[in-house]
Write a protein that holds these residues in place. Structure first.
Motif, PDB file in Angstrom:
ATOM      1  N   VAL A  81       0.839  -1.192   0.000  1.00 33.71           N
ATOM      2  CA  VAL A  81       0.000   0.000   0.000  1.00 33.71           C
ATOM      3  C   VAL A  81       0.881   1.250   0.000  1.00 33.71           C
ATOM      4  CG1 VAL A  81      -1.684   1.330   1.338  1.00 33.71           C
ATOM      5  CG2 VAL A  81      -1.971  -1.150   1.079  1.00 33.71           C
ATOM      6  N   GLY A  82       0.553   2.180  -0.875  1.00 28.72           N
ATOM      7  CA  GLY A  82       1.301   3.426  -1.001  1.00 28.72           C
ATOM      8  C   GLY A  82       2.321   3.439  -2.113  1.00 28.72           C
ATOM      9  N   ASP A  83       2.674   2.262  -2.656  1.00 39.28           N
ATOM     10  CA  ASP A  83       3.660   2.204  -3.743  1.00 39.28           C
ATOM     11  C   ASP A  83       3.136   2.887  -5.002  1.00 39.28           C
ATOM     12  OD1 ASP A  83       5.396   0.756  -2.177  1.00 39.28           O
ATOM     13  OD2 ASP A  83       5.118  -1.149  -3.236  1.00 39.28           O
ATOM     14  N   ALA A  84       4.039   3.577  -5.702  1.00 44.12           N
ATOM     15  CA  ALA A  84       3.724   4.104  -7.029  1.00 44.12           C
ATOM     16  C   ALA A  84       3.921   2.982  -8.036  1.00 44.12           C
ATOM     17  CB  ALA A  84       4.623   5.281  -7.365  1.00 44.12           C
ATOM     18  N   VAL A  85       2.878   2.689  -8.804  1.00 45.67           N
ATOM     19  CA  VAL A  85       2.915   1.545  -9.715  1.00 45.67           C
ATOM     20  C   VAL A  85       2.270   1.911 -11.045  1.00 45.67           C
ATOM     21  CG1 VAL A  85       2.933  -0.193  -7.877  1.00 45.67           C
ATOM     22  CG2 VAL A  85       0.736   0.645  -8.776  1.00 45.67           C
ATOM     23  N   GLY A  86       2.475   1.032 -12.012  1.00 42.24           N
ATOM     24  CA  GLY A  86       1.891   1.243 -13.330  1.00 42.24           C
ATOM     25  C   GLY A  86       1.313  -0.031 -13.899  1.00 42.24           C
ATOM     26  N   VAL A  87       0.420   0.136 -14.852  1.00 41.90           N
ATOM     27  CA  VAL A  87      -0.166  -0.969 -15.611  1.00 41.90           C
ATOM     28  C   VAL A  87      -0.117  -0.580 -17.080  1.00 41.90           C
ATOM     29  CG1 VAL A  87      -2.230  -2.364 -16.047  1.00 41.90           C
ATOM     30  CG2 VAL A  87      -1.699  -1.609 -13.710  1.00 41.90           C
ATOM     31  N   GLY A  88       0.372  -1.502 -17.897  1.00 38.00           N
ATOM     32  CA  GLY A  88       0.510  -1.230 -19.318  1.00 38.00           C
ATOM     33  C   GLY A  88      -0.594  -1.844 -20.145  1.00 38.00           C
ATOM     34  N   CYS A  89      -0.233  -2.395 -21.294  1.00 36.17           N
ATOM     35  CA  CYS A  89      -1.211  -2.785 -22.305  1.00 36.17           C
ATOM     36  C   CYS A  89      -1.943  -4.085 -22.014  1.00 36.17           C
ATOM     37  CB  CYS A  89      -0.523  -2.901 -23.660  1.00 36.17           C
ATOM     38  SG  CYS A  89       0.214  -1.355 -24.232  1.00 36.17           S
ATOM     39  N   PHE A  90      -1.443  -4.899 -21.094  1.00 38.62           N
ATOM     40  CA  PHE A  90      -2.133  -6.154 -20.796  1.00 38.62           C
ATOM     41  C   PHE A  90      -2.057  -6.458 -19.306  1.00 38.62           C
ATOM     42  CE2 PHE A  90       2.216  -7.124 -22.003  1.00 38.62           C
ATOM     43  CZ  PHE A  90       2.643  -8.065 -21.091  1.00 38.62           C
ATOM     44  N   VAL A  91      -3.038  -7.239 -18.855  1.00 37.54           N
ATOM     45  CA  VAL A  91      -3.167  -7.516 -17.418  1.00 37.54           C
ATOM     46  C   VAL A  91      -3.120  -9.003 -17.110  1.00 37.54           C
ATOM     47  CG1 VAL A  91      -4.392  -5.388 -16.869  1.00 37.54           C
ATOM     48  CG2 VAL A  91      -5.695  -7.388 -17.625  1.00 37.54           C
ATOM     49  N   ASP A  92      -2.897  -9.828 -18.119  1.00 31.30           N
ATOM     50  CA  ASP A  92      -2.802 -11.267 -17.890  1.00 31.30           C
ATOM     51  C   ASP A  92      -2.343 -11.935 -19.186  1.00 31.30           C
ATOM     52  OD1 ASP A  92      -2.900 -13.664 -16.517  1.00 31.30           O
ATOM     53  OD2 ASP A  92      -5.048 -13.593 -16.103  1.00 31.30           O
ATOM     54  N   SER A  93      -1.958 -13.197 -19.068  1.00 37.19           N
ATOM     55  CA  SER A  93      -1.623 -14.045 -20.213  1.00 37.19           C
ATOM     56  C   SER A  93      -1.719 -15.480 -19.716  1.00 37.19           C
ATOM     57  CB  SER A  93      -0.223 -13.716 -20.746  1.00 37.19           C
ATOM     58  OG  SER A  93       0.760 -13.963 -19.752  1.00 37.19           O
ATOM     59  N   CYS A  94      -1.469 -16.446 -20.589  1.00 37.19           N
ATOM     60  CA  CYS A  94      -1.680 -17.836 -20.168  1.00 37.19           C
ATOM     61  C   CYS A  94      -0.669 -18.292 -19.124  1.00 37.19           C
ATOM     62  CB  CYS A  94      -1.665 -18.758 -21.384  1.00 37.19           C
ATOM     63  SG  CYS A  94      -0.009 -19.241 -21.954  1.00 37.19           S
ATOM     64  N   ARG A  95       0.514 -17.692 -19.130  1.00 30.67           N
ATOM     65  CA  ARG A  95       1.586 -17.963 -18.158  1.00 30.67           C
ATOM     66  C   ARG A  95       2.274 -19.313 -18.360  1.00 30.67           C
ATOM     67  NH1 ARG A  95      -0.538 -14.989 -12.688  1.00 30.67           N
ATOM     68  NH2 ARG A  95      -2.236 -13.825 -13.637  1.00 30.67           N
ATOM     69  N   GLU A  96       1.805 -20.108 -19.298  1.00 29.81           N
ATOM     70  CA  GLU A  96       2.324 -21.465 -19.473  1.00 29.81           C
ATOM     71  C   GLU A  96       3.078 -21.681 -20.772  1.00 29.81           C
ATOM     72  OE1 GLU A  96       2.285 -23.715 -17.176  1.00 29.81           O
ATOM     73  OE2 GLU A  96       1.066 -22.546 -15.778  1.00 29.81           O
ATOM     74  N   CYS A  97       2.766 -20.919 -21.806  1.00 34.97           N
ATOM     75  CA  CYS A  97       3.400 -21.153 -23.104  1.00 34.97           C
ATOM     76  C   CYS A  97       4.863 -20.711 -23.071  1.00 34.97           C
ATOM     77  CB  CYS A  97       2.648 -20.425 -24.215  1.00 34.97           C
ATOM     78  SG  CYS A  97       2.828 -18.615 -24.203  1.00 34.97           S
ATOM     79  N   ALA A  98       5.609 -21.087 -24.085  1.00 38.74           N
ATOM     80  CA  ALA A  98       7.037 -20.765 -24.130  1.00 38.74           C
ATOM     81  C   ALA A  98       7.284 -19.261 -24.092  1.00 38.74           C
ATOM     82  CB  ALA A  98       7.670 -21.372 -25.385  1.00 38.74           C
ATOM     83  N   HIS A  99       6.424 -18.498 -24.742  1.00 33.78           N
ATOM     84  CA  HIS A  99       6.601 -17.046 -24.755  1.00 33.78           C
ATOM     85  C   HIS A  99       6.393 -16.455 -23.364  1.00 33.78           C
ATOM     86  CE1 HIS A  99       6.916 -17.338 -29.016  1.00 33.78           C
ATOM     87  NE2 HIS A  99       5.653 -17.677 -29.200  1.00 33.78           N
ATOM     88  N   CYS A 100       5.338 -16.868 -22.685  1.00 38.90           N
ATOM     89  CA  CYS A 100       5.091 -16.359 -21.334  1.00 38.90           C
ATOM     90  C   CYS A 100       6.230 -16.744 -20.393  1.00 38.90           C
ATOM     91  CB  CYS A 100       3.761 -16.891 -20.800  1.00 38.90           C
ATOM     92  SG  CYS A 100       2.298 -16.119 -21.530  1.00 38.90           S
ATOM     93  N   ARG A 101       6.695 -17.975 -20.501  1.00 31.41           N
ATOM     94  CA  ARG A 101       7.758 -18.425 -19.602  1.00 31.41           C
ATOM     95  C   ARG A 101       9.077 -17.706 -19.848  1.00 31.41           C
ATOM     96  NH1 ARG A 101       5.732 -23.592 -20.906  1.00 31.41           N
ATOM     97  NH2 ARG A 101       7.641 -24.047 -22.073  1.00 31.41           N
ATOM     98  N   SER A 102       9.252 -17.178 -21.068  1.00 33.50           N
ATOM     99  CA  SER A 102      10.500 -16.474 -21.378  1.00 33.50           C
ATOM    100  C   SER A 102      10.367 -14.956 -21.268  1.00 33.50           C
ATOM    101  CB  SER A 102      10.981 -16.857 -22.784  1.00 33.50           C
ATOM    102  OG  SER A 102      10.030 -16.465 -23.770  1.00 33.50           O
ATOM    103  N   GLY A 103       9.262 -14.486 -20.690  1.00 31.59           N
ATOM    104  CA  GLY A 103       9.101 -13.050 -20.478  1.00 31.59           C
ATOM    105  C   GLY A 103       8.613 -12.293 -21.697  1.00 31.59           C
ATOM    106  N   LEU A 104       8.021 -13.006 -22.644  1.00 29.85           N
ATOM    107  CA  LEU A 104       7.468 -12.375 -23.848  1.00 29.85           C
ATOM    108  C   LEU A 104       5.954 -12.535 -23.847  1.00 29.85           C
ATOM    109  CD1 LEU A 104      10.078 -13.643 -26.471  1.00 29.85           C
ATOM    110  CD2 LEU A 104       9.939 -11.353 -25.486  1.00 29.85           C
TER     111      LEU A 104
END
Length: 349
Positions: A81-104
């Motif tokens: 609470v109180g942290d300055a934060v940001g949100v960009g173009c997306f708020v979720d992804s599958c988290r399991e595919c090769a791209h998600c696992r590699s930070g893409l």
């Protein structure tokens, strides 16, 4: 669920207008953010006018979001609470595919969940963006805004910043490289600042002679008005990398001729299809590429790089009641260089 103020397009032909939405309380791994500022991206207009199809209405745009954490779920460890934060173009992804696992995550095989004009995984509920006073997002898709960075001018870094930083890093721009930036708008002005900070020799290519002074003020080393056809001869085979930020139709072949052998032109804008000849590619082993925003880790890297180099977006701060006028001005290129909404003008939560 809590009702909060927002602005939405009711249909693809409607002006933006007040539209209350509901936000849930944060789940175990979620962060509740009271929004302070939201940048206005040209894609907000494209999506709200359904130029790309598939629009979900009513639509609350906004994916350059900066605010402060106002509540966290019991399992949240990355933000407080109180942290300055940001949100960009997306708020979720599958988290399991090769791209998600590699930070893409932006290339998620199942498709990323857009911050607005998308549907939440699981519930299928429409996502609503930053033209609102509050948002709830999983902690893994929330960015840390570095200390000392002005929050209003940081907002566009969540889209315009990472969209230009990512290809500069991916294609290995280094000190002394010759980089051209096509177009000097919201993306283009960030591309100039970032490439200069990386040590490149930067030339702005624009159809508008009036941008010459701005290009120099932003740090560009040279400027060329492309309306003069001689530019494509005088600058032939000059550049290692071209970042093309223009969304209006233009002749890719002419710009490809400005690349050195093994040079690369990266498309960041999304214009109508343009005829493409194989000749300028084959003749000098040139490459034509595209790039889409950046993953979560790279977006954080962008913010940290900008903080180290004192880089933020050049903005015009507006109240929410000026948003329809701002969209009209944006269509005319009448902004230097990004509108940002002061969400305080939208009212309390």
């Amino acid at each position: 669920m809590t009702a909060i103020p927002a602005y939405a397009a009711a249909t693809a032909t409607s002006p933006l207008a007040p539209f209350p939405i509901e936000r849930r309380a944060p789940g175990a791994r979620e962060v509740q953010i009271d929004i302070l500022y939201c940048g206005v991206c040209h894609s907000d207009l494209h999506q709200a006018r359904d130029d790309w199809g598939g629009g979900i209405f009513p639509m609350v745009p906004g994916h350059e979001i900066v605010g402060r954490v106002s509540a966290v779920g019991g399992e949240v460890t990355k933000h407080k609470v109180g942290d300055a934060v940001g949100v960009g173009c997306f708020v979720d992804s599958c988290r399991e595919c090769a791209h998600c696992r590699s930070g893409l995550e932006q290339y998620c095989n199942e498709g990323m969940t857009f911050t607005y004009n998308g549907r939440e995984r699981g519930s299928g509920a429409p996502t609503y963006g930053g033209y609102s006073t509050r948002i709830v997002v999983d902690q893994d898709y929330v960015l840390r805004i570095p200390d000392g960075m002005p929050l209003d001018a940081a907002a566009p870094l969540l889209c315009a910043g990472v969209t230009t930083y990512s290809p500069l890093r991916h294609f290995g721009v280094k000190a002394g490289d010759q980089v051209a930036v096509v177009g000097l708008g919201g993306l283009g002005h960030m591309a100039v600042k970032l490439a200069v900070a990386m040590g490149a020799e930067v030339t702005v290519l624009s159809t508008s002679e009036s941008k010459r002074g701005d290009a120099r003020a932003l740090g560009a080393h040279a400027f060329a008005a492309t309306g003069d056809g001689t530019v494509f001869q005088s600058l032939a085979e000059r550049f290692d990398l071209i970042l093309d930020t223009v969304s209006a139709q233009h002749d890719y072949n002419a710009y490809l001729g400005l690349l050195k052998v093994d040079g690369t032109m990266v498309l960041l804008g999304i214009p109508e299809p343009s005829p493409l000849s194989a000749f300028p590619l084959v003749w000098r082993r040139r490459k034509l590429a595209g790039s889409l925003i950046g993953g979560i880790a790279e977006t954080q890297e962008t913010l940290d790089f900008c903080a180290r180099h004192g880089i933020v977006s050049d903005i015009e701060l507006i109240g929410i009641d000026a948003i329809n006028e701002a969209w009209e001005r944006m269509l005319k290129g009448d902004v230097r260089y990004r509108f940002v909404i002061d969400i305080a003008t939208l009212g309390g939560t």
